[in-house]
Design an enzyme around this catalytic site. Sequence first.
Site, PDB file in Angstrom:
ATOM      1  N   ILE A   1      23.904   1.849 -13.555  1.00  0.00           N
ATOM      2  CA  ILE A   1      24.956   2.694 -12.977  1.00  0.00           C
ATOM      3  C   ILE A   1      24.923   2.598 -11.445  1.00  0.00           C
ATOM      4  CG2 ILE A   1      25.899   5.038 -12.869  1.00  0.00           C
ATOM      5  CD1 ILE A   1      24.471   5.543 -15.610  1.00  0.00           C
TER       6      ILE A   1
ATOM      7  N   ASN B   1      12.189   0.836  -7.279  1.00  0.00           N
ATOM      8  CA  ASN B   1      10.901   0.166  -7.512  1.00  0.00           C
ATOM      9  C   ASN B   1      11.036  -1.002  -8.492  1.00  0.00           C
ATOM     10  OD1 ASN B   1      11.086   1.336 -10.033  1.00  0.00           O
ATOM     11  ND2 ASN B   1       9.212   2.562  -9.874  1.00  0.00           N
TER      12      ASN B   1
ATOM     13  N   ASN C   1      13.014  -1.288 -13.788  1.00  0.00           N
ATOM     14  CA  ASN C   1      14.024  -1.613 -14.800  1.00  0.00           C
ATOM     15  C   ASN C   1      15.225  -2.316 -14.173  1.00  0.00           C
ATOM     16  OD1 ASN C   1      14.812  -1.624 -17.529  1.00  0.00           O
ATOM     17  ND2 ASN C   1      16.154   0.136 -17.214  1.00  0.00           N
TER      18      ASN C   1
ATOM     19  N   PHE D   1      19.794   8.225  -8.718  1.00  0.00           N
ATOM     20  CA  PHE D   1      19.838   7.615 -10.052  1.00  0.00           C
ATOM     21  C   PHE D   1      18.441   7.325 -10.587  1.00  0.00           C
ATOM     22  CE2 PHE D   1      23.751   5.895  -7.978  1.00  0.00           C
ATOM     23  CZ  PHE D   1      24.697   6.320  -8.890  1.00  0.00           C
TER      24      PHE D   1
ATOM     25  N   SER E   1      22.669  14.388 -17.580  1.00  0.00           N
ATOM     26  CA  SER E   1      23.108  13.765 -18.831  1.00  0.00           C
ATOM     27  C   SER E   1      23.642  14.823 -19.785  1.00  0.00           C
ATOM     28  CB  SER E   1      21.898  13.075 -19.463  1.00  0.00           C
ATOM     29  OG  SER E   1      22.152  12.743 -20.798  1.00  0.00           O
ATOM     30  N   ALA E   2      24.538  14.405 -20.654  1.00  0.00           N
ATOM     31  CA  ALA E   2      25.026  15.302 -21.705  1.00  0.00           C
ATOM     32  C   ALA E   2      23.893  15.712 -22.646  1.00  0.00           C
ATOM     33  CB  ALA E   2      26.127  14.607 -22.499  1.00  0.00           C
TER      34      ALA E   2
ATOM     35  N   TYR F   1      12.628  13.327 -22.496  1.00  0.00           N
ATOM     36  CA  TYR F   1      13.611  12.838 -21.514  1.00  0.00           C
ATOM     37  C   TYR F   1      14.615  13.940 -21.180  1.00  0.00           C
ATOM     38  CZ  TYR F   1      17.892  10.599 -19.854  1.00  0.00           C
ATOM     39  OH  TYR F   1      19.033  10.298 -19.136  1.00  0.00           O
TER      40      TYR F   1
ATOM     41  N   LYS G   1      15.514  16.196 -17.527  1.00  0.00           N
ATOM     42  CA  LYS G   1      16.821  16.410 -16.898  1.00  0.00           C
ATOM     43  C   LYS G   1      17.085  17.913 -16.730  1.00  0.00           C
ATOM     44  CE  LYS G   1      18.124  12.164 -16.318  1.00  0.00           C
ATOM     45  NZ  LYS G   1      18.179  11.594 -14.975  1.00  0.00           N
TER      46      LYS G   1
ATOM     47  N   PHE H   1      28.295  11.292 -20.016  1.00  0.00           N
ATOM     48  CA  PHE H   1      28.320  11.136 -21.465  1.00  0.00           C
ATOM     49  C   PHE H   1      27.765   9.735 -21.792  1.00  0.00           C
ATOM     50  CE2 PHE H   1      29.560  15.080 -23.437  1.00  0.00           C
ATOM     51  CZ  PHE H   1      29.606  15.857 -22.293  1.00  0.00           C
TER      52      PHE H   1
HETATM   53  P1  NAD Z   1      18.625   2.049 -15.047  1.00  0.00           P
HETATM   54  O1  NAD Z   1      17.268   2.024 -15.659  1.00  0.00           O
HETATM   55  O2  NAD Z   1      19.471   0.832 -15.155  1.00  0.00           O
HETATM   56  O3  NAD Z   1      18.522   2.442 -13.507  1.00  0.00           O
HETATM   57  C1  NAD Z   1      17.505   3.275 -12.995  1.00  0.00           C
HETATM   58  C2  NAD Z   1      16.903   2.574 -11.798  1.00  0.00           C
HETATM   59  O4  NAD Z   1      15.869   3.418 -11.251  1.00  0.00           O
HETATM   60  C3  NAD Z   1      16.255   1.228 -12.147  1.00  0.00           C
HETATM   61  O5  NAD Z   1      16.734   0.238 -11.270  1.00  0.00           O
HETATM   62  C4  NAD Z   1      14.767   1.490 -11.959  1.00  0.00           C
HETATM   63  O6  NAD Z   1      14.091   0.306 -11.534  1.00  0.00           O
HETATM   64  C5  NAD Z   1      14.745   2.594 -10.927  1.00  0.00           C
HETATM   65  N1  NAD Z   1      13.575   3.482 -10.947  1.00  0.00           N
HETATM   66  C6  NAD Z   1      13.017   4.080 -12.039  1.00  0.00           C
HETATM   67  N2  NAD Z   1      11.952   4.831 -11.657  1.00  0.00           N
HETATM   68  C7  NAD Z   1      11.861   4.718 -10.294  1.00  0.00           C
HETATM   69  C8  NAD Z   1      10.989   5.260  -9.332  1.00  0.00           C
HETATM   70  N3  NAD Z   1       9.971   6.048  -9.677  1.00  0.00           N
HETATM   71  N4  NAD Z   1      11.194   4.940  -8.030  1.00  0.00           N
HETATM   72  C9  NAD Z   1      12.216   4.114  -7.664  1.00  0.00           C
HETATM   73  N5  NAD Z   1      13.060   3.569  -8.549  1.00  0.00           N
HETATM   74  C10 NAD Z   1      12.885   3.862  -9.842  1.00  0.00           C
HETATM   75  O7  NAD Z   1      19.381   3.323 -15.648  1.00  0.00           O
HETATM   76  P2  NAD Z   1      20.890   3.769 -15.511  1.00  0.00           P
HETATM   77  O8  NAD Z   1      21.514   3.637 -16.837  1.00  0.00           O
HETATM   78  O9  NAD Z   1      21.514   3.108 -14.341  1.00  0.00           O
HETATM   79  O10 NAD Z   1      20.693   5.333 -15.249  1.00  0.00           O
HETATM   80  C11 NAD Z   1      20.705   5.898 -13.953  1.00  0.00           C
HETATM   81  C12 NAD Z   1      20.475   7.386 -14.066  1.00  0.00           C
HETATM   82  O11 NAD Z   1      21.487   7.955 -14.897  1.00  0.00           O
HETATM   83  C13 NAD Z   1      19.146   7.773 -14.700  1.00  0.00           C
HETATM   84  O12 NAD Z   1      18.641   8.903 -14.020  1.00  0.00           O
HETATM   85  C14 NAD Z   1      19.515   8.135 -16.128  1.00  0.00           C
HETATM   86  O13 NAD Z   1      18.615   9.068 -16.687  1.00  0.00           O
HETATM   87  C15 NAD Z   1      20.898   8.738 -15.923  1.00  0.00           C
HETATM   88  N6  NAD Z   1      21.721   8.661 -17.135  1.00  0.00           N
HETATM   89  C16 NAD Z   1      21.980   7.444 -17.690  1.00  0.00           C
HETATM   90  C17 NAD Z   1      22.737   7.370 -18.872  1.00  0.00           C
HETATM   91  C18 NAD Z   1      23.011   6.040 -19.515  1.00  0.00           C
HETATM   92  O14 NAD Z   1      23.465   6.017 -20.656  1.00  0.00           O
HETATM   93  N7  NAD Z   1      22.807   4.906 -18.861  1.00  0.00           N
HETATM   94  C19 NAD Z   1      23.254   8.539 -19.437  1.00  0.00           C
HETATM   95  C20 NAD Z   1      22.991   9.755 -18.817  1.00  0.00           C
HETATM   96  C21 NAD Z   1      22.227   9.824 -17.658  1.00  0.00           C
HETATM   97  C1  UD1 Z   2      21.286   8.232 -26.286  1.00  0.00           C
HETATM   98  C2  UD1 Z   2      20.286   9.324 -26.044  1.00  0.00           C
HETATM   99  C3  UD1 Z   2      20.754  10.182 -24.889  1.00  0.00           C
HETATM  100  C4  UD1 Z   2      21.002   9.327 -23.662  1.00  0.00           C
HETATM  101  C5  UD1 Z   2      21.990   8.226 -24.021  1.00  0.00           C
HETATM  102  C6  UD1 Z   2      22.225   7.275 -22.897  1.00  0.00           C
HETATM  103  C7  UD1 Z   2      19.229   9.735 -28.226  1.00  0.00           C
HETATM  104  C8  UD1 Z   2      19.080  10.688 -29.370  1.00  0.00           C
HETATM  105  N1  UD1 Z   2      20.087  10.095 -27.248  1.00  0.00           N
HETATM  106  O1  UD1 Z   2      22.533   8.843 -26.624  1.00  0.00           O
HETATM  107  O2  UD1 Z   2      19.798  11.171 -24.587  1.00  0.00           O
HETATM  108  O3  UD1 Z   2      21.519  10.115 -22.602  1.00  0.00           O
HETATM  109  O4  UD1 Z   2      21.473   7.473 -25.128  1.00  0.00           O
HETATM  110  O5  UD1 Z   2      21.080   6.518 -22.612  1.00  0.00           O
HETATM  111  O6  UD1 Z   2      18.613   8.674 -28.185  1.00  0.00           O
HETATM  112  N2  UD1 Z   2      23.750   3.695 -32.968  1.00  0.00           N
HETATM  113  C9  UD1 Z   2      23.728   2.872 -34.073  1.00  0.00           C
HETATM  114  N3  UD1 Z   2      22.949   1.747 -34.021  1.00  0.00           N
HETATM  115  C10 UD1 Z   2      22.212   1.399 -32.916  1.00  0.00           C
HETATM  116  C11 UD1 Z   2      22.265   2.237 -31.783  1.00  0.00           C
HETATM  117  C12 UD1 Z   2      23.027   3.393 -31.850  1.00  0.00           C
HETATM  118  O7  UD1 Z   2      24.356   3.151 -35.082  1.00  0.00           O
HETATM  119  O8  UD1 Z   2      21.517   0.364 -32.936  1.00  0.00           O
HETATM  120  C13 UD1 Z   2      24.608   4.888 -33.003  1.00  0.00           C
HETATM  121  C14 UD1 Z   2      23.868   6.196 -32.787  1.00  0.00           C
HETATM  122  O9  UD1 Z   2      23.390   6.704 -33.999  1.00  0.00           O
HETATM  123  C15 UD1 Z   2      24.969   7.062 -32.151  1.00  0.00           C
HETATM  124  C16 UD1 Z   2      25.809   6.048 -31.361  1.00  0.00           C
HETATM  125  O10 UD1 Z   2      25.523   4.767 -31.928  1.00  0.00           O
HETATM  126  O11 UD1 Z   2      25.788   7.616 -33.149  1.00  0.00           O
HETATM  127  C17 UD1 Z   2      25.470   6.017 -29.872  1.00  0.00           C
HETATM  128  O12 UD1 Z   2      24.065   5.816 -29.721  1.00  0.00           O
HETATM  129  P1  UD1 Z   2      23.401   5.527 -28.292  1.00  0.00           P
HETATM  130  O13 UD1 Z   2      24.139   4.444 -27.605  1.00  0.00           O
HETATM  131  O14 UD1 Z   2      21.933   5.344 -28.502  1.00  0.00           O
HETATM  132  O15 UD1 Z   2      23.698   6.857 -27.479  1.00  0.00           O
HETATM  133  P2  UD1 Z   2      23.352   8.386 -27.836  1.00  0.00           P
HETATM  134  O16 UD1 Z   2      22.518   8.493 -29.041  1.00  0.00           O
HETATM  135  O17 UD1 Z   2      24.628   9.147 -27.812  1.00  0.00           O
END
Ligand code: NAD
Ligand code: UD1
Length: 337
Positions: free
Chosen positions: A12, A32, A35, A80, A124-125, A148, A152, A177
Amino acid sequence: MTILLTGGAGYIGSHAAVALIEAGHAVVCFDNHCNSKPDVAVQVEQITGNAPIMVTGDIRNRAALDQVFADHAIDAVIHFAGLKAVGESVALPLEYYENNVWGTACLLQAMKAAGVRKLVFSSSATVYGAPQYLPLDETHPRSATNPYGRTKLIVEHMLEDLAASDPDWRIAVLRYFNPVGAHASGLIGEDPNGIPNNLMPYVTRVASGRLDQLSVFGNDYDTPDGTGVRDYIHVVDLAAGHLAALDRIGRESRALSVWNLGTGNGHSVLDLVRTFEAVNGLAVPYRFAPRRAGDVAACYASPDLAREELGWEAQRDLAQMVGSAWSFEKLATTRNR
Ligand code: NAD
Ligand code: UD1
């Protein structure tokens, strides 16, 4: 403005970097790379014509953070950085508390010391726990069902306490979401290490042949087709939401504001798979598997508050999400060969 993006090299964060640079801001990424890879700066520059400044560092390292604030005139921070895999958080809770909670406390201390009080936080949701009603609005009760989610929730409480202690803070808590998809260039996107936990990256890897078959977790939910329903949001729309939030906290009177970033539309697992197949002209073999522990039947946002207060709403549909995810996967597969 000059914006510090912790975790700015991630999925993101890199899309937010593009949006911010395109809007004329200067971007400093602090990551860092646990990921992500630092060379994402090259892709961001290819897209925007300007490279973000990349600083390798850890948010748990206060001295490194102080140095960033000393080296750059930071106006606001988008936070992030953190760990995000639910299953891993159950196995390694201390790593999650240390990175997500302690790391955030270190960042806030460094911001306070530097006199920077504008913050956008990636929540996060997941903080809504099991939905008591749908769509989920920002006043829905909060709870956590895994470590996790608890990190949050704890950070949300920490930010509320901070805002109450000093009304000069301007904090946006953004509850995402389900972010999916990739930038239209196909140059940046979601490329998780190992076998993906989330649906969209799993689907793209099955389509590319890197994985054999998708397991659809549950087909007996109380949803139209029995599979889980989620609010998938295009990551480019999500990135735009951060710009709108930054703009809003610049003229906001509240010290802390909370906004959902979702579309308000629920799509089932089979909707996503079928749309992926139709848009990309590919087959995604799948089988039905038992429900995944901790999953809920349906989860989607009320996007009303963000529309009213941020003037932001998601523009891209599911077809654009699955199309861009596949464009990114194709390029990533070529790069990894
Ligand atoms: P991501 O893992 O791609 O990005 C996170 C970044 O933070 C990575 O580049 C990682 O190297 C860096 N990082 C982790 N720990 C660190 C630390 N201690 N110091 C410095 N850098 C560090 O994840 P993302 O999907 O881009 O998510 C970004 C944020 O959004 C996160 O806080 C995540 O919890 C939140 N979020 C993501 C989702 C999703 O579905 N992707 C949903 C809800 C919330
Ligand atoms: C998950 C996390 C949530 C996090 C979000 C984004 C859980 C319980 N929740 O959400 O906390 O914020 O990821 O990182 O892990 N599915 C399949 N097959 C798969 C993978 C997923 O059927 O291989 C289904 C799941 O059952 C769900 C939907 O796809 O119904 C979305 O799953 P996913 O992408 O993992 O997101 P969340 O579970 O909504």
